[in-house]
Design a protein around this motif. Structure first.
Motif, mmCIF file in Angstrom:
data_model
loop_
_atom_site.group_PDB
_atom_site.id
_atom_site.type_symbol
_atom_site.label_atom_id
_atom_site.label_comp_id
_atom_site.label_asym_id
_atom_site.label_seq_id
_atom_site.Cartn_x
_atom_site.Cartn_y
_atom_site.Cartn_z
ATOM 1 N N GLY A 1 -13.157 9.409 3.925
ATOM 2 C CA GLY A 1 -11.848 10.027 3.759
ATOM 3 C C GLY A 1 -10.874 9.213 2.942
ATOM 4 O O GLY A 1 -9.730 9.644 2.750
ATOM 5 N N LEU A 2 -11.291 8.035 2.460
ATOM 6 C CA LEU A 2 -10.394 7.193 1.669
ATOM 7 C C LEU A 2 -10.894 7.059 0.244
ATOM 8 O O LEU A 2 -12.050 6.711 0.006
ATOM 9 N N ASP A 3 -10.013 7.365 -0.712
ATOM 10 C CA ASP A 3 -10.320 7.040 -2.096
ATOM 11 C C ASP A 3 -9.818 5.630 -2.374
ATOM 12 O O ASP A 3 -9.405 4.913 -1.452
ATOM 13 N N MET A 4 -9.808 5.225 -3.628
ATOM 14 C CA MET A 4 -9.405 3.857 -3.948
ATOM 15 C C MET A 4 -7.968 3.589 -3.530
ATOM 16 O O MET A 4 -7.653 2.520 -2.973
ATOM 17 N N ALA A 5 -7.088 4.551 -3.765
ATOM 18 C CA ALA A 5 -5.688 4.370 -3.377
ATOM 19 C C ALA A 5 -5.559 4.242 -1.865
ATOM 20 O O ALA A 5 -4.783 3.435 -1.348
ATOM 21 N N GLY A 6 -6.337 5.038 -1.142
ATOM 22 C CA GLY A 6 -6.310 4.971 0.310
ATOM 23 C C GLY A 6 -6.823 3.638 0.832
ATOM 24 O O GLY A 6 -6.299 3.102 1.823
ATOM 25 N N GLU A 7 -7.846 3.083 0.171
ATOM 26 C CA GLU A 7 -8.355 1.775 0.565
ATOM 27 C C GLU A 7 -7.274 0.715 0.374
ATOM 28 O O GLU A 7 -7.079 -0.160 1.241
ATOM 29 N N GLN A 8 -6.573 0.794 -0.740
ATOM 30 C CA GLN A 8 -5.528 -0.190 -1.008
ATOM 31 C C GLN A 8 -4.394 -0.093 0.015
ATOM 32 O O GLN A 8 -3.841 -1.102 0.455
ATOM 33 N N GLN A 9 -4.060 1.141 0.411
ATOM 34 C CA GLN A 9 -3.024 1.322 1.428
ATOM 35 C C GLN A 9 -3.448 0.738 2.768
ATOM 36 O O GLN A 9 -2.655 0.100 3.477
ATOM 37 N N LEU A 10 -4.732 0.947 3.121
ATOM 38 C CA LEU A 10 -5.239 0.409 4.386
ATOM 39 C C LEU A 10 -5.193 -1.115 4.382
ATOM 40 O O LEU A 10 -4.761 -1.744 5.360
ATOM 41 N N VAL A 11 -5.634 -1.712 3.283
ATOM 42 C CA VAL A 11 -5.609 -3.170 3.180
ATOM 43 C C VAL A 11 -4.182 -3.693 3.277
ATOM 44 O O VAL A 11 -3.907 -4.685 3.972
ATOM 45 N N HIS A 12 -3.265 -3.037 2.581
ATOM 46 C CA HIS A 12 -1.853 -3.462 2.608
ATOM 47 C C HIS A 12 -1.290 -3.356 4.018
ATOM 48 O O HIS A 12 -0.541 -4.239 4.469
ATOM 49 N N ARG A 13 -1.639 -2.314 4.741
ATOM 50 C CA ARG A 13 -1.120 -2.099 6.089
ATOM 51 C C ARG A 13 -1.641 -3.154 7.071
ATOM 52 O O ARG A 13 -0.927 -3.590 7.964
ATOM 53 N N LEU A 14 -2.891 -3.602 6.895
ATOM 54 C CA LEU A 14 -3.480 -4.577 7.814
ATOM 55 C C LEU A 14 -2.863 -5.961 7.663
ATOM 56 O O LEU A 14 -2.764 -6.715 8.633
ATOM 57 N N ARG A 15 -2.484 -6.320 6.449
ATOM 58 C CA ARG A 15 -1.920 -7.648 6.172
ATOM 59 C C ARG A 15 -2.796 -8.772 6.766
ATOM 60 O O ARG A 15 -2.313 -9.699 7.408
ATOM 61 N N ASP A 16 -4.092 -8.648 6.525
ATOM 62 C CA ASP A 16 -5.071 -9.627 7.003
ATOM 63 C C ASP A 16 -5.628 -10.348 5.781
ATOM 64 O O ASP A 16 -6.206 -9.725 4.887
ATOM 65 N N ARG A 17 -5.466 -11.657 5.733
ATOM 66 C CA ARG A 17 -5.901 -12.409 4.545
ATOM 67 C C ARG A 17 -7.411 -12.371 4.346
ATOM 68 O O ARG A 17 -7.902 -12.712 3.262
ATOM 69 N N ASN A 18 -8.155 -11.966 5.361
ATOM 70 C CA ASN A 18 -9.608 -11.848 5.231
ATOM 71 C C ASN A 18 -10.058 -10.447 4.818
ATOM 72 O O ASN A 18 -11.254 -10.184 4.767
ATOM 73 N N VAL A 19 -9.128 -9.571 4.550
ATOM 74 C CA VAL A 19 -9.457 -8.200 4.146
ATOM 75 C C VAL A 19 -8.828 -7.917 2.786
ATOM 76 O O VAL A 19 -7.632 -8.150 2.581
ATOM 77 N N GLY A 20 -9.645 -7.437 1.846
ATOM 78 C CA GLY A 20 -9.148 -7.123 0.514
ATOM 79 C C GLY A 20 -9.988 -6.035 -0.126
ATOM 80 O O GLY A 20 -10.788 -5.376 0.525
ATOM 81 N N ILE A 21 -9.799 -5.851 -1.424
ATOM 82 C CA ILE A 21 -10.560 -4.849 -2.179
ATOM 83 C C ILE A 21 -11.628 -5.568 -3.001
ATOM 84 O O ILE A 21 -11.351 -6.555 -3.677
#
Length: 562
Positions: free
Chosen positions: A72-92
């Motif tokens: 259910g996530l495209d590239m923009a959705g993935e970036q939003q999820l990563v931004h929302r988590l604010r976890d330095r171990n999670v990125g694109i």
């Protein structure tokens, strides 16, 4: 577990910790928890890397890097999820996908020739074959099966074959090694991943795609190189064993032909020199023909054997961890003299082998089978040497230095591998001719000797200083009954053959490639350089038109060639 190979971007999770013995489902569940999504939304999970975290031994765990696709996530959705988590171990993640260039338009009248069937030559030949160039591979040694039989007979006391041995033959020197596949080469092109993918395609275990320190083992590697050769042949290429390039025919600064076995002439406009680090007679021939080359720094040393259980205790906190197998190590030290001292080609559960390739000269190497089940760990402990240490200042000065050391090793052991206990080496005494608690693991005959007589005293002092320092890193490393053997002289090529941005020598048509030419240091980096060299030939030339005639003319015919 699915791989996600075809997806352009995914969410990357670093340092995902998991206990030993975990299931694939539990890894998926941990990824979902980290991303704060339901587990059924993990559409794809690809293991990028798995390493062992033993910093809190004996509490050992795995540390993963994984790429995850969330439904259910495209590239923009993935970036939003990563931004929302604010976890330095999670990125694109946007992994570089390997791409071979399109064929060029320059004419080739003859198939490209690849000299040497080690990792560089095989991977170069494979890529050329897959692009329609019908390459001709020339290997001075035997096919891997015949070579394995001959090497085994040599280790049992047979005669050395200078053309086919641990250094020469199908698969190159890496065939009789641990088969380590890690490399420090930067990989912006995706070639590293492509080499591993191809090894899996031809029979290696898929785990090499994600293990932090992958290895393949000499027994598995021999099957993989045969499968690559079969593919080259299927695609119209040729692989000729016991075929040594003995001369090059040049005209106005350009390659015209190769001489094979002294009498057969092979026309070529493009020849890849993937000759390996031990092709000394070839280095001499190329130098005599004016092919530019220069001496380079490398390292020399001794093999050291310890009980594998001792290394396991140091690295794992216990004698054995069934799931993890034999532990490895990497140690480095800078001696007071300024020389680097470090472990090289460490072989867990392995053997020290007679790796000689020239009569009257002796060199050693380390080898492990895929299971790494031997009683000992061994590693080369090597000391850096530079052109200032060589007996002459010519381009072949490093090669001459290697030969001097190997002649001394041969003489010290009476043709057998010279060995000495570390305590006796440290005290510079011949010592008793018996082993302590460390039991020898050799392929080839050995004899006791004083290894301090092998080389300049400065190198012995640097090595001793390093071993004593390594005791503070691995308890028991400096134990008096550790077994030393010499000499490890083939750590890398003693020469570099210059090449331009198109990977071509100043003598046009010659493409220096791989470890022997000074551009690689191990199986993976050599294979990567083989791909890189093939790419330059592909980018420049169009595939030659297949004529199906004999590839050789004799020397007399060359006088009447067009």
């Amino acid at each position: 577990m699915v791989t996600g190979e075809n997806r352009q971007s995914m969410i990357r999770i670093n340092q995902l910790k998991m206990p030993l013995g975990h299931s694939a489902d539990s890894l998926k569940a941990r990824a979902a928890k980290t991303l704060r999504v339901r587990e059924n939304r993990i559409a794809d999970l690809k293991i990028v890397k798995r390493s062992v975290d033993a910093r809190k031994k004996p509490d050992i765990c795995y540390s993963y890097v994984v790429d995850v696709a969330v439904s259910g996530l495209d590239m923009a959705g993935e970036q939003q999820l990563v931004h929302r988590l604010r976890d330095r171990n999670v990125g694109i993640s946007q992994e570089k996908v390997y791409r071979c260039p399109e064929c060029g338009g320059e004419r080739l009248d003859h198939p490209p020739v690849v000299v040497g069937a080690g990792p560089a030559g095989l991977f170069c030949g494979l890529l050329l074959a897959r692009k329609g160039y019908r390459p001709i591979l020339l290997e001075r040694g035997q096919d891997v099966d015949a070579r394995t039989r001959e090497v085994a007979a040599f280790w049992e006391g047979g005669t050395l074959n200078p053309s086919s041995n641990v250094q020469f033959g199908e698969g190159g020197a890496g065939t009789f090694s641990d088969g380590k596949l890690n490399t420090l080469v930067k990989d912006a092109s995706g070639r590293n991943r492509e080499v591993l993918r191809l090894l899996v395609e031809f029979g290696a275990d898929p785990s090499i795609l994600y293990l932090n320190k992958p290895h393949i083992g000499t027994d598995v590697l021999s099957q993989v190189v045969k499968a690559i050769r079969t593919e080259i042949l299927r695609l119209g290429g040729q692989v000729r064993f016991m075929s040594q390039v003995t001369d090059v025919e040049l005209e106005e600064g350009r390659l015209r032909a190769l001489m094979v076995d002294g009498s057969k002439r092979l026309k070529a406009e493009a020849a890849v020199l993937a000759i390996g680090h031990s092709a000394r007679d070839t280095f001499e021939m190329l130098c005599s023909r004016g092919i530019p080359m220069e001496a380079k720094a490398f390292a020399v040393g001794l093999r050291i054997q310890h009980p594998q259980s001792m290394i396991n205790r140091s690295q794992y906190g216990q004698d054995k961890v069934e799931e993890l197998g034999a532990a490895d190590y990497k140690v480095t030290w800078k001696a007071a003299s300024g020389r680097g001292v470090y472990s090289f080609c460490m072989c867990p559960g392995g053997y020290v082998v007679d790796a000689s390739s020239e009569p009257g000269r002796l060199a050693v190497n380390g080898m492990s089978y895929h299971g790494r089940a031997g009683e000992n760990a061994n590693s080369a402990l090597i000391v850096t040497v530079t052109p200032e240490d060589f007996p002459d200042r010519t381009a072949l000065g490093g090669m001459h230095f290697q030969r001097q050391l190997e002649e001394r090793a041969y003489a010290l052991g009476g043709g057998k591998i010279p060995v000495q206990l570390y305590g006796d080496f440290r005290e510079n005494r011949a010592g008793a001719e018996n082993f302590g608690q460390v039991k020898p693991q050799f392929k080839g005959a050995y004899a006791f000797a004083n290894l301090r007589e092998l080389w300049p005293e400065e190198l012995s002092k640097a090595l001793i200083e390093g071993v004593e320092a390594f005791e503070g890193m691995i308890r028991g490393f400096s134990r008096p009954d550790a077994i030393l053997a010499g000499i490890e002289s083939r750590t890398s090529s003693p020469v570099r053959i210059p090449r331009d941005e198109g990977l071509e020598s100043p003598v046009r048509g010659i493409y220096p490639c791989g470890e022997g030419a000074g551009y690689a240091g191990g199986i993976t980096s050599a294979a990567m350089d083989g791909l890189k060299t093939a790419e330059e030939i592909i980018r420049r030339f169009a595939p030659p038109v297949y004529r199906g005639d004999s590839i050789f003319t004799d020397r007399e015919e060359s006088n009447h060639a067009e």
